[in-house]
Design a protein around this motif. Structure first.
Motif, PDB file in Angstrom:
ATOM      1  N   ASP A  44     -32.270  17.789   3.251  1.00 15.67           N
ATOM      2  CA  ASP A  44     -31.384  17.988   4.394  1.00 15.67           C
ATOM      3  C   ASP A  44     -31.607  19.333   5.085  1.00 15.67           C
ATOM      4  OD1 ASP A  44     -30.376  15.529   3.874  1.00 15.67           O
ATOM      5  OD2 ASP A  44     -28.520  16.223   2.939  1.00 15.67           O
ATOM      6  N   TYR A  83     -36.144  13.367   0.676  1.00 17.28           N
ATOM      7  CA  TYR A  83     -34.796  13.496   0.139  1.00 17.28           C
ATOM      8  C   TYR A  83     -33.746  13.601   1.238  1.00 17.28           C
ATOM      9  CZ  TYR A  83     -37.488  14.927  -4.003  1.00 17.28           C
ATOM     10  OH  TYR A  83     -38.388  14.996  -5.039  1.00 17.28           O
ATOM     11  N   ARG A 126     -30.609  12.662   3.047  1.00 16.10           N
ATOM     12  CA  ARG A 126     -29.367  11.974   2.774  1.00 16.10           C
ATOM     13  C   ARG A 126     -28.552  11.901   4.074  1.00 16.10           C
ATOM     14  NH1 ARG A 126     -32.511  10.922  -0.812  1.00 16.10           N
ATOM     15  NH2 ARG A 126     -32.184  11.393  -3.025  1.00 16.10           N
ATOM     16  N   ASN A 181     -35.331   6.786   1.739  1.00 16.34           N
ATOM     17  CA  ASN A 181     -34.509   7.990   1.733  1.00 16.34           C
ATOM     18  C   ASN A 181     -33.114   7.550   1.283  1.00 16.34           C
ATOM     19  OD1 ASN A 181     -35.969  10.526   2.737  1.00 16.34           O
ATOM     20  ND2 ASN A 181     -36.688   8.975   4.182  1.00 16.34           N
ATOM     21  N   GLY A 182     -32.082   8.223   1.675  1.00 20.00           N
ATOM     22  CA  GLY A 182     -30.743   7.823   1.245  1.00 20.00           C
ATOM     23  C   GLY A 182     -29.742   7.957   2.367  1.00 20.00           C
ATOM     24  N   ASN A 203     -32.588   2.210   2.071  1.00 21.88           N
ATOM     25  CA  ASN A 203     -31.812   3.367   2.500  1.00 21.88           C
ATOM     26  C   ASN A 203     -30.326   3.262   2.167  1.00 21.88           C
ATOM     27  OD1 ASN A 203     -32.756   5.879   3.995  1.00 21.88           O
ATOM     28  ND2 ASN A 203     -34.159   4.342   4.801  1.00 21.88           N
ATOM     29  N   SER A 246     -25.914  12.276  -8.155  1.00 22.76           N
ATOM     30  CA  SER A 246     -25.559  12.381  -6.741  1.00 22.76           C
ATOM     31  C   SER A 246     -26.606  13.143  -5.937  1.00 22.76           C
ATOM     32  CB  SER A 246     -24.203  13.085  -6.589  1.00 22.76           C
ATOM     33  OG  SER A 246     -24.247  14.377  -7.175  1.00 22.76           O
ATOM     34  N   ASP A 247     -27.405  13.983  -6.632  1.00 19.12           N
ATOM     35  CA  ASP A 247     -28.425  14.754  -5.939  1.00 19.12           C
ATOM     36  C   ASP A 247     -29.777  14.058  -5.913  1.00 19.12           C
ATOM     37  OD1 ASP A 247     -29.069  14.947  -8.578  1.00 19.12           O
ATOM     38  OD2 ASP A 247     -29.098  17.137  -8.673  1.00 19.12           O
ATOM     39  N   GLY A 248     -29.833  12.804  -6.397  1.00 19.91           N
ATOM     40  CA  GLY A 248     -31.059  12.037  -6.339  1.00 19.91           C
ATOM     41  C   GLY A 248     -32.008  12.245  -7.500  1.00 19.91           C
TER      42      GLY A 248
END
Length: 481
Positions: A210, A235, A237, A262-263, A290, A467-469
């Motif tokens: 991000d 990464y 988000r 990605n997310g 995604n 939560s942070d991948g």
């Protein structure tokens, strides 16, 4: 093109001076860390510069290459010698290393034949990236460069960005899988602001998050040259998605954007909605894997109602649900919609969707890919297939808790060194890695694995993600064969 680039045009990295093509020690540092105390730029010539030749000028660079190999004590690459005058030079998977790339850079400096140079997967690392970048400051014929999967890292990435500030011929640049992180994002953004030649830029399979998106978004907005950008397998988000989408919605040149793996989630789908509503240039948008569910799909459908340019929309393997599939299908059935391919592979649809799809395709040439049809199953015995196995065990027996244990044993059976590669990516020895790094390593390792099996691994890694991948890779350390 904006002239507000913050990166200086002075060299970001230099190679130690030498009067001949000899194996001197390489000393290269990022911008502002190797400035000459005397302020004389002549002290920073690279050792890709050789003494003026007394013999007849070698138009092919063949003699220059052979002499450089001799000076550095390496065997000349016969394939390179045979093809160094071809328009397309493919040297991928040759294991050149930094020194091999260095000696190859000598003849390429004066080469006028090669237009497409492929150096993918050669373990160049940062040092090799410096040599290639220095060569491209002199070569004005190469327009396509593939240096994917070379572990360029920070050093190589900065050298490439510096080259882009002055190169005027490179149109296609592939930097996939080079361990480029948020720390290099400012330099990439500066290059996007300054370079007015690159049309295709591939940054997939890197470690941009991000923080990078906050810098790249505005740079993409101002760039009026790039027509295709690949940002998949990073990464990004929801927060990063907003920055990127804000930049793309105002861009007037981009035609192809790949955000796959990605997310974005449903928050990111808000940015996608803005792109579809406001951008009337984009023709191909890829959003595979995604985590976009039904609410996000409804937003995308709303955006499609106002879009008249998009031709390809890829949303495969997102949990958009039956209602989401039908909403988007109805939107693309609009008379003004230009869609020719709608991909929701891996997403279940119902019979109403199928009936509507059939009616739609009778009046328009459009390809629609989708998953299983709910309520349309035929129950019959199924023969056991090889694809029902994962890592040599039944798929039903593999779960998020034992995935890495089975992977380690399977790699030992197949004699494929995946585990050590994964552990080497854990630089801080925290026994945790980004899920995207794990799956990309498995896919590119050479393991015999099908697309169906890859999808299962992706699904299991999603269950394991924090939560942070990141996922816990401690089983790779503690399990014995």
């Amino acid at each position: 093109m904006s002239s507000r680039a913050s990166m200086s045009r002075s060299p970001m990295g230099v190679i130690s001076e030498s009067s001949e093509c000899q194996g001197s020690e390489v000393s290269w540092s990022p911008r502002n860390e190797t400035q000459s105390p005397t302020g004389n730029d002549d002290e920073y010539d690279t050792d890709l510069e050789v003494e003026e030749e007394t013999e007849t000028f070698d138009m092919t660079g063949r003699n220059r290459y052979i002499n450089a190999c001799k000076s550095h004590g390496i065997v000349p690459a016969s394939y390179f010698l045979r093809h160094m005058q071809d328009e397309e030079l493919n040297m991928q998977h040759h294991g050149l290393g930094a020194v091999g790339v260095k000696v190859m850079s000598f003849p390429l400096q004066i080469n006028t034949s090669v237009v497409n140079l492929n150096l993918e997967d050669n373990w160049m690392e940062g040092e090799g990236g410096v040599y290639v970048s220095a060569m491209l400051k002199d070569n004005c014929f190469i327009s396509e460069l593939n240096i994917a999967w070379n572990k360029l890292g920070r050093r190589g990435a900065l050298a490439v960005c510096d080259m882009l500030m002055s190169n005027t011929t490179l149109e296609v640049l592939d930097l996939t899988g080079n361990q480029i992180t948020d720390a290099e994002a400012q330099y990439i953004a500066d290059a996007l602001n300054e370079n007015n030649r690159v049309r295709i830029l591939k940054l997939g399979h890197n470690q941009l998050g991000d923080a990078s998106a906050a810098l790249l978004g505005p740079a993409i907005c101002e760039n009026d040259t790039v027509e295709e950008i690949d940002l998949s397998w990073n990464y990004f988000r929801p927060k990063g998605a907003k920055y990127l989408c804000d930049g793309i919605k105002a861009n007037t040149r981009l035609k192809i954007v790949d955000f796959s793996f990605n997310g974005f989630g449903n928050e990111g789908a808000i940015g996608v909605y803005d792109i579809l509503k406001l951008n009337q240039v984009l023709t191909d948008l890829r959003l595979s894997y995604n985590r976009i569910s039904t609410p996000g799909a409804l937003l995308i459908a709303k955006g499609m109602e106002a879009n008249e340019m998009l031709k390809i929309l890829t949303l495969d393997h997102n949990p958009i649900g039956v209602d989401g599939t039908k909403a988007i299908l109805r939107a693309i059935m609009s008379e003004n919609c230009a869609i020719t391919q709608f991909d929701i592979s891996g997403v279940e649809v119902d019979k109403e969707f199928i009936a509507t799809k059939k009616e739609f395709q009778e009046g328009k040439d459009v390809t629609i890919l989708h998953g299983l049809v709910l309520g349309d199953y035929v129950i019959k015995p199924r023969p056991k297939k090889k694809s029902a196995m994962l890592f040599n065990v039944p798929i039903a027996e593999v779960n998020a808790g034992n995935l890495f244990e089975h992977l380690k044993r399977y790699c030992e059976e197949e004699n494929v060194n995946v585990v050590d590669v994964l552990l080497s990516l854990d630089k801080r020895r925290e026994q945790r890695l980004a899920a995207t790094d794990v799956i990309s390593t498995i896919v590119t390792s050479g393991l015999p694995i099908t697309e169906e099996q890859v999808n299962i691994v992706v699904s299991l890694l999603s269950e394991m993600e924090n939560s942070d991948g990141f996922v816990d890779i401690s089983p790779l350390v503690g399990v014995d064969s």
